[in-house]
Motif scaffolding. Sequence first.
Motif, PDB file in Angstrom:
ATOM      1  N   GLN A  95       0.845  -1.201   0.000  1.00  0.00           N
ATOM      2  CA  GLN A  95       0.000   0.000   0.000  1.00  0.00           C
ATOM      3  C   GLN A  95       0.884   1.257   0.000  1.00  0.00           C
ATOM      4  O   GLN A  95       0.683   2.186  -0.779  1.00  0.00           O
ATOM      5  CB  GLN A  95      -0.863  -0.032   1.274  1.00  0.00           C
ATOM      6  N   GLN A  96       1.875   1.241   0.888  1.00  0.00           N
ATOM      7  CA  GLN A  96       2.771   2.391   1.030  1.00  0.00           C
ATOM      8  C   GLN A  96       3.566   2.631  -0.245  1.00  0.00           C
ATOM      9  O   GLN A  96       3.766   3.761  -0.669  1.00  0.00           O
ATOM     10  CB  GLN A  96       3.718   2.143   2.220  1.00  0.00           C
ATOM     11  N   GLN A  99       1.324   4.279  -2.767  1.00  0.00           N
ATOM     12  CA  GLN A  99       1.075   5.663  -2.323  1.00  0.00           C
ATOM     13  C   GLN A  99       2.310   6.542  -2.559  1.00  0.00           C
ATOM     14  O   GLN A  99       2.200   7.660  -3.061  1.00  0.00           O
ATOM     15  CB  GLN A  99       0.665   5.661  -0.838  1.00  0.00           C
ATOM     16  N   GLN A 103       2.602   9.867  -5.019  1.00  0.00           N
ATOM     17  CA  GLN A 103       2.981  11.171  -4.491  1.00  0.00           C
ATOM     18  C   GLN A 103       4.311  11.666  -5.063  1.00  0.00           C
ATOM     19  O   GLN A 103       4.397  12.765  -5.589  1.00  0.00           O
ATOM     20  CB  GLN A 103       3.103  11.099  -2.967  1.00  0.00           C
ATOM     21  N   PRO A 109      -1.887  14.565  -5.506  1.00  0.00           N
ATOM     22  CA  PRO A 109      -2.415  14.507  -4.142  1.00  0.00           C
ATOM     23  C   PRO A 109      -3.597  13.535  -4.063  1.00  0.00           C
ATOM     24  O   PRO A 109      -4.688  13.894  -3.647  1.00  0.00           O
ATOM     25  CB  PRO A 109      -2.879  15.949  -3.908  1.00  0.00           C
ATOM     26  N   GLN A 111      -5.386   9.988  -2.788  1.00  0.00           N
ATOM     27  CA  GLN A 111      -5.368   8.962  -1.748  1.00  0.00           C
ATOM     28  C   GLN A 111      -5.573   7.596  -2.412  1.00  0.00           C
ATOM     29  O   GLN A 111      -6.580   7.394  -3.100  1.00  0.00           O
ATOM     30  CB  GLN A 111      -6.499   9.242  -0.750  1.00  0.00           C
ATOM     31  N   SER A 113      -6.647   3.835  -2.641  1.00  0.00           N
ATOM     32  CA  SER A 113      -7.632   3.007  -1.913  1.00  0.00           C
ATOM     33  C   SER A 113      -6.927   1.860  -1.202  1.00  0.00           C
ATOM     34  O   SER A 113      -5.874   1.409  -1.651  1.00  0.00           O
ATOM     35  CB  SER A 113      -8.654   2.414  -2.891  1.00  0.00           C
TER      36      SER A 113
END
Length: 447
Positions: A95-96, A99, A103, A109, A111, A113
Motif C-alpha cells: 500500500q505504502q 502511495q 505522491q 495529491p 489517496q 484506496s
Amino acid sequence: MKKNDIVTLSVTGMSAEGNGVGRTENTVVFVPGAAVGDLLSVRIVKVLKNYCFGKIAEILTPSDSRQQPDCPVSSKCGGCAFCHLSYAAECAAKQQRVQDCIQRIAGLPVQVSPIIAATRIQQYRNKAQYPVGTDAQGRLIAGFYALHSHRIVQCPRCRLLPPEFDQIRDAVLAFAVEQGISAYDEAAQTGLLRHIYIRKGFVTGQIMVCLVINGTSLPGADRLAEYLLRVCGDIQTVVLNHNTADTNVILGDRYTVLYGDGVITDRLAGVDVRISPGSFYQVNRDMAERLYQIAAAFACPDGKTVLDLYCGAGTIGLSMAARAKRIIGVETVKSAVKDARANAIRNGIENADFYCDTALHAAQTLGIAPDVVLLDPPRKGAGEQLVSVIAGSFQPERVVYVSCDPATLARDLKLFCQQGYVVQAVQPVDLFPRTAHVETVVLLSRT
Ligand code: SAH
C-alpha cells in the motif's frame, strides 16, 4: 562507510524490491529480510555512491510484524521477499509503495484506496518456470534464481505453487537423467535442457508441461508424455519449446507438440479461455478475477467501444464484451492474438476484434475512436508517445490503466494528467502474495 563496517540500523521503510530501508551516518542502507520497526546490527556488504547494501548480523529488537518464514530457502531464493512478514505487514508495505509512487513520482495529491488482499497466500500461482542446471557434483537440478543472479536455488516445495508441480519437475529431471539429457550452461551456451515450464488451469485442472531446449530434438521425446502422465494424470499437453539463442528470454519462437493439442483451457471472469504456452495469462487466477471486476467497474463499458491495449489472450476485453458495443484488442505476441480470436469464438462473442501489432503503432494507425481505453502494459509501462496518442488523439472519456509496476504507472499518470486527465481512483490488488510485486488498477477521466 565501507565494506564490512558494522552499523546499528533502525528500519523505517521498505524499498521497491522488498528490502528494509534505514538511514545511518546520513547514508541510506538497504537490507534484505528486514522489517519496518526492526532495530538491527547490519554488516555493510556493498557501498555505492548514494547508498549501501547491508546484511543482518543480528536482530537487536525485532519488529512486531515479523514472523517465522515458512519456507526454508526464502532467504536464498529471489522469488519471495516477504516470507518473514505477517501478511498484514506485507499488504501495508505494498500500500505504502503505491502511495509513495503516486505522491513522489506522479506528484498527485491522490489517496490510494486500501489494497485488496489476496484470498490465499499459498498455492496461488498457476505457472512455474524452473531454470535447469547442475549442482557442485554435476547432478541435474531445477529451482529458482537467487536475487539478481542466475545461480539456481533448489526449492523442493515452493509454497506458492500447486504440489503436483514439484512431482512433475522431479519426474522431468529423472527422465532427463535416464535419457542422458544435459542441462543448458548459459556461459558456455552448451547443453540441452534450459527450463521446465509448467502451467495449470485452476478451474479445469488441466496442466501443460513445456520443456525449453537448446536444440531441435529431445532424446526419448516419444516416451516423455507417457512417463509424466504416470506421475500426474492431469497433464493435458506436453510441448517442446526451441530456444537456441544466447538470451535471458525464456521462450524461443518455435514449438513442437509432443502430446495433446499444445494448449490448455481455464475459466476466468466468465470467459472460457484457451491458452498457448507463449501467451500471457495472469499467474493468480482468483485475484485476476477481482482485478478484472474492478477494471470493468472503472471502464463502465455498457454500449461503448473499448480499446484493450496489451490484451494478451484477450481476457480483460472479452470479460466485458457482453456489455460493450465493441472490443478491439491489440497484442504483439502472435500466439496470444490467435488465442484471443479463438477465445472470442469459444464464447460466442462476435463484437471483438484482435490485432497483432504494438500498442503504439496500432493506436497511431487503426483509425478508431474508442470511448474507453484499457491498457495493461508490461513493467516498462506505456510511455510518453502512447500516452500522447491516447490523451491527444483518442481523448476517450475513460482510461483504465492496469499496471504491474507502480513506478512506471506513476510516471505515465503524470503524463496523462498533463494532457487533460484526472486520476479518479487508484486501487492496488495483491496478485502476488509473499513477493514484492503489486498490481494496481487506475481510473482516469477527461476533465
Ligand atoms: N491484459 C492481458 C495481458 C497483460 S500482460 C491479461 O490480463 O492477461 C502484457 C501483454 O502485453 C503481454 O501479453 C505482452 O505480450 C504484451 N505486449 C508487450 N509489449 C507490447 C506492445 N508494445 N504492444 C502490445 N502488446 C505488448
